[in-house]
Design a protein around this motif. Structure first.
Motif, short mmCIF file in Angstrom:
data_model
loop_
_atom_site.label_atom_id
_atom_site.label_comp_id
_atom_site.label_asym_id
_atom_site.label_seq_id
_atom_site.Cartn_x
_atom_site.Cartn_y
_atom_site.Cartn_z
N LYS A 83 -12.27 43.86 9.64
CA LYS A 83 -13.06 44.80 8.84
C LYS A 83 -13.12 44.35 7.38
O LYS A 83 -12.14 43.91 6.81
CB LYS A 83 -12.41 46.18 8.93
N GLU A 84 -14.30 44.46 6.76
CA GLU A 84 -14.47 44.16 5.34
C GLU A 84 -13.95 45.34 4.52
O GLU A 84 -14.07 46.49 4.94
CB GLU A 84 -15.94 43.88 5.03
N VAL A 85 -13.41 45.07 3.37
CA VAL A 85 -12.83 46.09 2.51
C VAL A 85 -13.65 46.21 1.22
O VAL A 85 -14.11 45.21 0.69
CB VAL A 85 -11.36 45.72 2.17
N ALA A 86 -13.81 47.43 0.71
CA ALA A 86 -14.54 47.68 -0.55
C ALA A 86 -13.59 47.42 -1.73
O ALA A 86 -13.03 48.35 -2.30
CB ALA A 86 -15.07 49.10 -0.57
N PHE A 87 -13.42 46.16 -2.09
CA PHE A 87 -12.45 45.79 -3.11
C PHE A 87 -12.70 46.46 -4.45
O PHE A 87 -11.76 46.77 -5.17
CB PHE A 87 -12.47 44.27 -3.31
N SER A 88 -13.95 46.68 -4.80
CA SER A 88 -14.27 47.27 -6.10
C SER A 88 -13.76 48.70 -6.24
O SER A 88 -13.60 49.19 -7.34
CB SER A 88 -15.78 47.24 -6.34
#
Length: 85
Positions: free
Chosen positions: A57-62
């Motif tokens: 899963k991609e993570v919303a780093f911002s």
């Protein structure tokens, strides 16, 4: 290995080696375990290379407010790419 939660302030955090970096840099660090986003610990994309975890899963780093880090010696960033080569 214990995890330390490194707080994110103004889009940056203090790496264990003392450098100021963005949470996005941690996405490829073999020490990152999770990112706290909206109060929820999201597993790190770096764990995609771990046979036990296999995170995809991609993570919303911002939006991260903290990063869970397993690095305890003060060495700082270590690329997961080093494991694969």
């Amino acid at each position: 290995m214990t995890e330390n939660e490194l707080p994110v302030t103004d889009g940056h955090l203090r790496c264990t080696d003392g450098r100021r970096v963005t949470p996005e840099k941690c996405r490829f660090c073999m020490h990152s375990r999770y990112f706290v986003i909206d109060g929820v610990a999201e597993r790190s994309p770096a764990l995609a290379f771990c046979l036990r975890e296999r995170v995809c899963k991609e993570v919303a780093f911002s939006r991260a407010t903290a990063v869970g880090c397993a690095e305890t010696r003060g060495d700082g960033y270590a690329s997961v790419g080093n494991i694969l080569s």
